[in-house]
Structure formats: C-alpha cells, structure tokens
Write an enzyme that holds these catalytic residues in place. Sequence first.
Site, PDB file in Angstrom:
ATOM      1  N   LYS A 196       0.511   3.578   4.354  1.00 43.59           N
ATOM      2  CA  LYS A 196       1.008   3.278   5.613  1.00 43.59           C
ATOM      3  C   LYS A 196       2.144   3.986   6.219  1.00 43.59           C
ATOM      4  CE  LYS A 196      -2.121  -0.595   5.354  1.00 43.59           C
ATOM      5  NZ  LYS A 196      -2.294  -2.184   5.280  1.00 43.59           N
ATOM      6  N   THR A 213       0.990  -1.136   0.067  1.00 39.75           N
ATOM      7  CA  THR A 213       0.223  -0.129  -0.115  1.00 39.75           C
ATOM      8  C   THR A 213       0.903   1.147   0.027  1.00 39.75           C
ATOM      9  OG1 THR A 213      -0.027   0.033   2.485  1.00 39.75           O
ATOM     10  CG2 THR A 213      -1.821  -1.342   1.278  1.00 39.75           C
TER      11      THR A 213
HETATM   12  C1  PLP Z   1      -3.351  -2.839   4.748  1.00 40.71           C
HETATM   13  C2  PLP Z   1      -2.793  -4.133   4.060  1.00 40.71           C
HETATM   14  C3  PLP Z   1      -3.277  -4.426   2.716  1.00 40.71           C
HETATM   15  C4  PLP Z   1      -4.487  -4.019   2.086  1.00 40.71           C
HETATM   16  O1  PLP Z   1      -4.644  -2.478   1.720  1.00 40.71           O
HETATM   17  P1  PLP Z   1      -6.094  -1.878   1.165  1.00 40.71           P
HETATM   18  O2  PLP Z   1      -5.315  -0.664   0.639  1.00 40.71           O
HETATM   19  O3  PLP Z   1      -6.780  -1.827   2.597  1.00 40.71           O
HETATM   20  O4  PLP Z   1      -6.602  -2.904   0.267  1.00 40.71           O
HETATM   21  C5  PLP Z   1      -2.718  -5.518   2.361  1.00 40.71           C
HETATM   22  N1  PLP Z   1      -1.787  -6.246   2.627  1.00 40.71           N
HETATM   23  C6  PLP Z   1      -1.384  -5.886   3.896  1.00 40.71           C
HETATM   24  C7  PLP Z   1      -0.288  -6.887   4.580  1.00 40.71           C
HETATM   25  C8  PLP Z   1      -1.852  -4.947   4.581  1.00 40.71           C
HETATM   26  O5  PLP Z   1      -1.367  -4.659   5.877  1.00 40.71           O
END
Ligand code: PLP
Length: 412
Positions: A229, A226
């Site tokens: 984060k 993503t």
């Molecule tokens: C947050 C996350 C995702 C998904 O991301 P989205 O943008 O919410 O679809 C995928 N893989 C991991 C390991 C995550 O922590």
Amino acid sequence: MNFNARLEDQDPEVFGFVSQELKRQRQHIELIASENFVSKAVLEAVGSVLTNKYAEGLPGKRYYGGCEYVDEVENIARERAKMLFGCDHVNVQPHSGANANFAVFYAMLRPGDNVLGMSLSHGGHLSHGGKMNISGNYYNSYYYGVDPVTEVIDYDEVERIALECKPKLIVCGASAYPRKIDFKRFADIAKKAGAYLLADIAHIAGLVVAGEHESPVPYADFVTTTTHKTLRGPRGGIVMCKEQYAAIIDKAVFPGTQGGPLMHVIAGKAVAFKEALSPEFNEYQKQIIRNAAAMAKRFTENGINLVSGGTDNHLMLLNLTDTGVTGKELQELLGEVSITANKNTIPNETLSPFVTSGLRIGTAAVTTRGMKEAEMEKIADFVTEIIRGKESAVPKVAEKVALLVKRFPMYE
Ligand SMILES: *Cc1c(COP(=O)(O)O)cnc(C)c1O
C-alpha cells in the site's frame, strides 16, 4: 509448448490481458487507497527466477538445499525492514497482510479466546475479528467503532469495551480511517485490560516509515503491515514483534500457517525497503499527505461531505448520503470516466455493504505517478461533476481525465 518462448508467443491469451491491464493502469486515475505502483526494479525482482526456489524455514536453517542465495536475499529484506521500522524482530514471509495478522492470532491465542478489533463498518479490516474471517470465527470477537458525531475513534469507549470484554488481544489499525491513530493510548488500554496489542499499519506503513504518522513499534507487542500500500512494495505482508516473541511468531508463520515462502516476493520486498530507506521516499510520503489534504479541501469547498470532516493521512471517505448517488453507483460512473475508486461503508451506514453511502479515495498511487496539489483539485472537481451530473457528466469528464493522465506517463 516452447520452454524458452516469451509470454507473448507462449500464451497470447494471458499476454493480451496483461497488456490490457497495463493500458488500464496507464489510462485510469487510480484512487483506490490500498493500491500503488511499484518501481520497475521491484517488478523485475518479483518476476525473477527466485519463484523456482523452495526455502521453508529461515535463513541458515532451511529444510531444503541450495538456499545460499535466497538466504542472502531474505537476510537483506529482514535487515532493511528492521532499519525502516526500528523493530526488534521481523518475519518477512507472510504472503499477505491477512496472513501476517493470522500468524499473530495463531501464535498468541487459542480458539474461543476473546479479541477486540475495530468494526469493519467503521473502517476496520476483516482479519481483525470479522465474522466471515477465521479471526472472528475461531475466536470470540468484540468491536469498537468511531464516535457517532465526530466520527473519530472514541478512546474512552474503547477502554470501556476492553475492560468489559477482557480480550486477550486488542487489534488497532484500519483500512478506511482518515485520522491519526493514537497507538500509545491503545497500549495503555491494552495494559489496563491485560491484553496483547497488535497494531496493523497496512495502510499507513509508508507514512510511519517517513515519520508522517506516529510509529506503533515502541508501544505494540506486535506490528503487522502489508508491503503493497503506501509502502509501495510487492503484494505481501510482514510481522514485527518484540524480541521475546520472535521464536513463537516465526513458528506461527512457518510451519504454523504457511508453507514455503515466496522468495521472489521477498526479493521484491527487499528492493522496496531499500527504496523506502531513501530520502526521496520521505518526500514522496509528505507529498501523499499534501495531496490528500488538497483534495479533501477541494471536496469540502465543492460541498461534498467527508467522514470526520477531513483527513490526516493518505485517504478520505466521501459521505454521499445527501447527494442522491450511492457508493456503488458512483464507483460505476467513475469507472466510465476512467477513475478507479471503491465504494465503502460509512459510520452508521444504512445501506448494504454491496451498495454503501460512501466512496473511499486515497492519494498514494496518483502521487507515485507524479501528480501534485493542482491535479488533486482537478480530480476532486471531476468526481464532484460526476456526483452532480451523473451519466450526463460522463462524456465531458472522460475527456478531461484522458488529457490529465497523458501528462503523467508510467512504465514507459
Ligand atoms: C489491506 C489490509 C490488510 C490485508 O492485506 P491483504 O494483503 O489483502 O491480506 C490487513 N489489514 C489492514 C488494516 C488492511 O488495510
């Protein structure tokens, strides 16, 4: 209806809630490990007229006219992503992390193929083969977890399961795992089992960019993340891969699993990647880790148990088993004092996923806000006071939270 009116006048109802949300973000201590605050420059890019543009296809090979400027933006995003991660190839169009993962599944697997991912209840993500997700519904999923005693991934056990279920794809990476991940070991296991390896670094991408966590790029066939984060960009995803898979991955993103890319979000990604290429960003990631370490230490001193005994990265999981409060109750109590965090299952969870015995805490957002180790200790004390005092501790802690956030203004 006035085409040129501001949001405030055009739609006071929506504007009101957007304003309330800004106020909430300013007033709360944000501890959700998957969240962060983007810069004003990223906000501006995401709020730009690029939202108006259709650009199916790739730069220089679009299905629509008028793409000369969005082509430049997407090329900049791609070049910067390649510089950041040192990957052969990148596609910056996935609308989210889950979409990025699904593009890899769609490119490399046929329905019914075996996949091996980390179990959701041990920290994995639902897009890694979760039964309620397409990845575990159209594909035949197997799971690995953490060792019941150390609560760290048992790589020998992963290898045993992989050799037994012979997956076509192994997925590593997690959403609630506080320790480093050994990507080289995963690559060795994948090789032995004859599987492709997908490393999903959604949570730790910022740490990887800054060299604070080992990069999977040299080892994994595919790397997804993503962008919102620890990487601190707009909400979205990207897929990286070795050159040999470039064409099949691009086709799996579009037309395989998506339509038109969100060019305003891709512009936001480009801006965030520029920020992530700066030396300040490395310092930011170092501080995220120092902050998590300081907070984990304080929780431990306060007698609160942490899953696996601590953290190597930006997050920690409180094990609330002996505290008399569930994850759900603690999340709600913390909400009352303007601390935002989420309940989370812990390894060997005995309660339902709607209740849970854990709380997940991350330091990426509070670090963006400028908080350092001293504030982390305070926050750990606030959470501990709530765990111990429950409802009776709320008024006092709420006051202390309000005083703390005032010292760290945001989006002024
Ligand atoms: C947050 C996350 C995702 C998904 O991301 P989205 O943008 O919410 O679809 C995928 N893989 C991991 C390991 C995550 O922590």
